[in-house]
Motif scaffolding. Sequence first.
Motif, short mmCIF file in Angstrom:
data_model
loop_
_atom_site.label_atom_id
_atom_site.label_comp_id
_atom_site.label_asym_id
_atom_site.label_seq_id
_atom_site.Cartn_x
_atom_site.Cartn_y
_atom_site.Cartn_z
N GLY A 459 0.82 -1.21 0.00
CA GLY A 459 0.00 0.00 0.00
C GLY A 459 0.84 1.25 0.00
N ALA A 460 1.96 1.23 0.73
CA ALA A 460 2.87 2.37 0.71
C ALA A 460 3.47 2.58 -0.68
CB ALA A 460 3.99 2.16 1.74
N SER A 461 3.85 1.49 -1.32
CA SER A 461 4.41 1.59 -2.68
C SER A 461 3.38 2.14 -3.66
CB SER A 461 4.89 0.21 -3.14
OG SER A 461 5.85 -0.31 -2.25
N ASP A 462 2.13 1.70 -3.53
CA ASP A 462 1.09 2.16 -4.44
C ASP A 462 0.83 3.65 -4.25
OD1 ASP A 462 0.89 -0.39 -5.39
OD2 ASP A 462 -0.84 -0.93 -4.16
N ARG A 463 0.78 4.12 -3.00
CA ARG A 463 0.55 5.55 -2.75
C ARG A 463 1.71 6.39 -3.28
NH1 ARG A 463 -3.67 7.74 0.35
NH2 ARG A 463 -4.91 6.15 1.42
N LEU A 464 2.92 5.92 -3.07
CA LEU A 464 4.08 6.66 -3.57
C LEU A 464 4.05 6.74 -5.08
CD1 LEU A 464 6.78 8.09 -3.25
CD2 LEU A 464 7.87 5.84 -3.07
N GLU A 465 3.76 5.64 -5.74
CA GLU A 465 3.72 5.63 -7.20
C GLU A 465 2.60 6.54 -7.72
OE1 GLU A 465 3.60 2.42 -10.90
OE2 GLU A 465 3.11 1.80 -8.86
N ALA A 466 1.44 6.49 -7.08
CA ALA A 466 0.33 7.34 -7.51
C ALA A 466 0.68 8.82 -7.34
CB ALA A 466 -0.93 7.00 -6.73
N PHE A 467 1.35 9.15 -6.25
CA PHE A 467 1.72 10.55 -6.02
C PHE A 467 2.76 11.02 -7.03
CE2 PHE A 467 4.66 13.53 -3.88
CZ PHE A 467 3.80 14.61 -3.75
N LEU A 468 3.76 10.20 -7.29
CA LEU A 468 4.81 10.61 -8.24
C LEU A 468 4.30 10.68 -9.67
CD1 LEU A 468 7.90 8.64 -6.87
CD2 LEU A 468 7.30 11.04 -6.51
N ASN A 469 3.18 10.02 -9.94
CA ASN A 469 2.60 10.08 -11.28
C ASN A 469 1.58 11.20 -11.45
OD1 ASN A 469 4.09 7.89 -12.20
ND2 ASN A 469 2.53 6.40 -11.62
N ASP A 470 1.12 11.79 -10.33
CA ASP A 470 0.05 12.78 -10.45
C ASP A 470 0.23 13.96 -9.51
OD1 ASP A 470 -2.34 14.00 -11.13
OD2 ASP A 470 -3.51 12.85 -9.69
N GLY A 471 0.06 13.73 -8.21
CA GLY A 471 0.02 14.82 -7.25
C GLY A 471 1.29 15.63 -7.14
N ALA A 482 -6.99 21.59 0.58
CA ALA A 482 -7.63 20.48 1.29
C ALA A 482 -8.67 19.79 0.44
CB ALA A 482 -8.27 20.99 2.58
N ASP A 483 -9.10 20.44 -0.65
CA ASP A 483 -10.16 19.89 -1.48
C ASP A 483 -9.62 19.11 -2.68
OD1 ASP A 483 -9.05 22.08 -2.70
OD2 ASP A 483 -10.93 22.90 -3.45
N ALA A 484 -8.32 18.84 -2.71
CA ALA A 484 -7.72 18.11 -3.83
C ALA A 484 -6.60 17.22 -3.31
CB ALA A 484 -7.17 19.09 -4.88
N PRO A 485 -6.37 16.05 -3.93
CA PRO A 485 -5.33 15.12 -3.47
C PRO A 485 -3.94 15.53 -3.96
CG PRO A 485 -6.48 14.16 -5.33
CD PRO A 485 -7.16 15.48 -5.05
N ASN A 486 -3.44 16.62 -3.41
CA ASN A 486 -2.14 17.14 -3.86
C ASN A 486 -1.00 16.74 -2.94
OD1 ASN A 486 -3.56 18.39 -5.91
ND2 ASN A 486 -3.67 20.36 -4.85
N THR A 487 -1.28 16.01 -1.87
CA THR A 487 -0.24 15.57 -0.97
C THR A 487 -0.07 14.06 -1.09
OG1 THR A 487 -1.87 15.45 0.81
CG2 THR A 487 -0.56 17.46 0.65
N SER A 488 1.04 13.56 -0.55
CA SER A 488 1.38 12.15 -0.76
C SER A 488 0.67 11.20 0.19
CB SER A 488 2.90 11.97 -0.62
OG SER A 488 3.30 12.23 0.71
N CYS A 489 0.29 11.65 1.38
CA CYS A 489 -0.34 10.78 2.41
C CYS A 489 0.59 9.63 2.81
CB CYS A 489 -1.68 10.24 1.94
SG CYS A 489 -2.89 11.48 1.51
N LEU A 490 1.88 9.85 2.80
CA LEU A 490 2.84 8.80 3.11
C LEU A 490 3.34 8.85 4.54
CD1 LEU A 490 5.02 8.92 -0.15
CD2 LEU A 490 3.41 7.13 0.50
N SER A 491 2.91 9.83 5.32
CA SER A 491 3.46 10.01 6.67
C SER A 491 3.26 8.80 7.58
CB SER A 491 2.87 11.26 7.31
OG SER A 491 1.47 11.30 7.20
N PRO A 492 2.09 8.12 7.59
CA PRO A 492 1.99 6.94 8.47
C PRO A 492 2.90 5.80 8.05
CG PRO A 492 0.00 7.19 7.14
CD PRO A 492 0.79 8.43 6.95
N TYR A 493 3.12 5.64 6.75
CA TYR A 493 4.02 4.58 6.29
C TYR A 493 5.47 4.88 6.69
CZ TYR A 493 -0.03 3.43 3.41
OH TYR A 493 -1.30 3.10 2.98
#
Length: 869
Positions: A459-471, A482-493
């Motif tokens: 799941g961490a790898s998927d989030r990182l890949e999605a962020f590097l491809n878009d956000g 706050a109204d758009a997925p512009n951050t990586s959300c990787l902090s808990p990983y």
Amino acid sequence: MPPSAGEDSKVFVRRMLVEVLAGREDPEGFFAMCVSVLGHRETSSRFLPLIQPLSTANGALHAALTSIHTDYFSKTQDDELELALSLSLVEMDDHRLSSTSQESRPQRPADGPNKPTAVSQGSSRVPRAGVIASGKKRDSPQTGASVKANSPQTNNTPERQQNDEYETETPGASQAARVSRPVSKQDAFKESDAMMNDANLSPSEKPKRSKNRRQRRKGAGRQVVGLPRSPSAPPPVLLWFRRDLRLGDNPSLTGSLEVGAPVIPVFIWSPEEEEGPGITVAVGGACKYWLHQALSCFSASLERIGSHLVFLEANTSSLHTLKELVKETGARTVLANALYEPWLKERDDAVVSALQKDGVVCKTFHSYCLRDPYSVSTEGVGLRGIGSVSHFMTCCRQNPGSALGAPLDSPVSLPTPARWPVGVPLNTLGLARMPRRKDGTTIDWAANIRKSWDFSEEGASDRLEAFLNDGVYRYEKESGRADAPNTSCLSPYLHFGQLSPRWLLWDAKGARCRPPKFQRKLAWRDLAYWQLTMFPDLPWESLRPPYKALRWSSDGGHLKAWQRGRTGYPLVDAAMRQLWLTGWMNNYMRHVVASFLIAYLYLPWQEGYRWFQDTLVDADVAIDAMMWQNGGMCGLDHWNFVMHPVDAAMTCDPYGSYVRKWCPELADLPDDLIHKPWKCPPSMLRRAGVVFGQTYAERIVTDLEERRSRSLQDVALVRREFGQYVDKHSGCDLVPLPPRLVSQALGSAHRDAGLVAEGKQFLLPVITRMEFKHQQEDPDADAASNPYNAVLKGYVSRKRDETVAFLNERDFTASVMHEGVQRRERLESNYRRMEGLPQPPAPRGRARRTPTAKDKFSVAPSGAVSSVR
């Protein structure tokens, strides 16, 4: 899969036999699991009686299993001696041939006597670590049974079978290292080429090289059957997992494989040790739940490579539990990745010292941060600007540590012990225990957290890949949205070690878009841990002494309304509801809710820190403590901004989408009024179904400007009362320095002078907010009259809102420009005075923002260190 703790091996074998009868497991895979669970000797004596009921129920299956058992145990000691003798003779012949060739021609570096050969590798006496299962059955009585364990995920391509063949058919320590040891990218390619040269493969048969991290992780998912070691195997290695729940880029895991012994992964839960000496709330409710899910996923990952995670609960201490494990397993090596909280480092140092006294090798590896916080020094940089990320990065550049290196790949197998220690089920640790109502029903407060996150390393790898491809393309200018997925959300990983910071930096630098702001966040993380190592009481004690005397409010109703998202301010409520439901909010929203709690509700920053620690899935003691101290005006770095609970929405939620998602009762209000519903006419509120006090909360405070002025006045009063902690020249706050920084500041010439030991308190001027300096001249003035008013009306990341631009120019940018003009005028005046030149005439007819009185607080903080007894 291995049996769970407390499950009898016989019951487990019978359960697996049901899987074979149902067609979900093949006979060879079932036999391999029996060998792994029962051990070599037990399988030889107990396997046939266990499958005896099959002789009447399924004669064909019984015959197949009996044949596999007979083939596996048919080799004799004479066969083993004959094999060893043959390999030794071949090795001697090769050595004689190489010696003859060396005498007849000059020796080249590549043809030295230490060059490994296929025969010398195969003749090693160290038992094989494991067998990688493929779809091709191979019989190798000299090296043990090579069995197949088909899995729906197995991809039996020719390249895959060729790779599996090279990884399984050559025993010995060299091959075990080749199969099991994670390697860097360059080493992986070199070893692949070397294996192909030994086997004389054609170029078309070369295995494919992984292009990115995701492909490597897919390769690590192959089904692996770990075989037990021989009775003469070396003592096992205890691999102590804490916050490093990953296979990829794990230095302690790599180190355990390099020992060449069976590996026993263990996790020891000791909440008292995690908490530390003060009120840290190191492991809150949301963090515990994430840890439970992450441990479950990580245990499944270990099972896929032939091992499993042993869960233990510390009765007295981790040291006592480790000593019992050493006694039970006979292990002589304990490896772990380092933790940097001062109380945990003290615990780890005591564990290392005690185990080494007992003759056990104990070692920790650096991997949790990019830079070891105990190795960062201010030598050659000084202390001016300490607390800022720029100063920290300068220190790291000036005093570089060891090279960061390339990330390590995931292992494909782990050597397993002949006997596993007894553990406890994961649920016994109580990490995901839910409260119960009086009627006995369970309150599942984590339901939305489960829906919002994938807790696995994948799941961490998927989030990182999605962020590097878009956000990542919007992060530099739009990370506050706050109204758009512009951050990586990787902090808990990152917090739980499911993604290493080195992997993150490596992949971020390899992306097509490389935003410096995103990479800078990793420096902020390291800065937080550096501050925690210098100030161990950072989570509960204000660093600036005067601010301990601030008149904080004790209104429990305000605190509860803030925690539950019922303040009456939609932006604040939306953020707090998102935190409660998902365990996360982006960094900009954390600033908004923190400013509201401290600057407008007068509640102490410690209350906000404790709530964040209990509800954030990425709750990190070092990061949260540093951020709340800075936001609470008492950290090393005074942030020169305060977020307005209404106007900040023009940056993070200009169209109200964020508020409509988390506060659906306000969804029908128009965009321009959704962030201030109290200004809506009654008819509009009726049509939207909004009733204050019923469908939506009343505002708990209404006089924002007045409360902001009172906050500034309180700061000015305490700075006057504790004048010994205010620099008379620059107006900056003075902070007592820890001994470590004093030694670095005084230099090597004074380190042994005993100044620190004499009890002297060294004070350093630190970054101080300009509005505090100005307010001290007139403590009773309101915030609106302060030319350095720090309240932000919203950032401008693009020309999307002229109102935001106007407010920033009037209330923020103009004050900064005025400060620069005053500084230039003062420098010019000082220069004319020193040169004996006449002063320029005072300007006439020019509008001035502030009175003509000189601003003595525009002096930059001095780097000098003062001391008081």
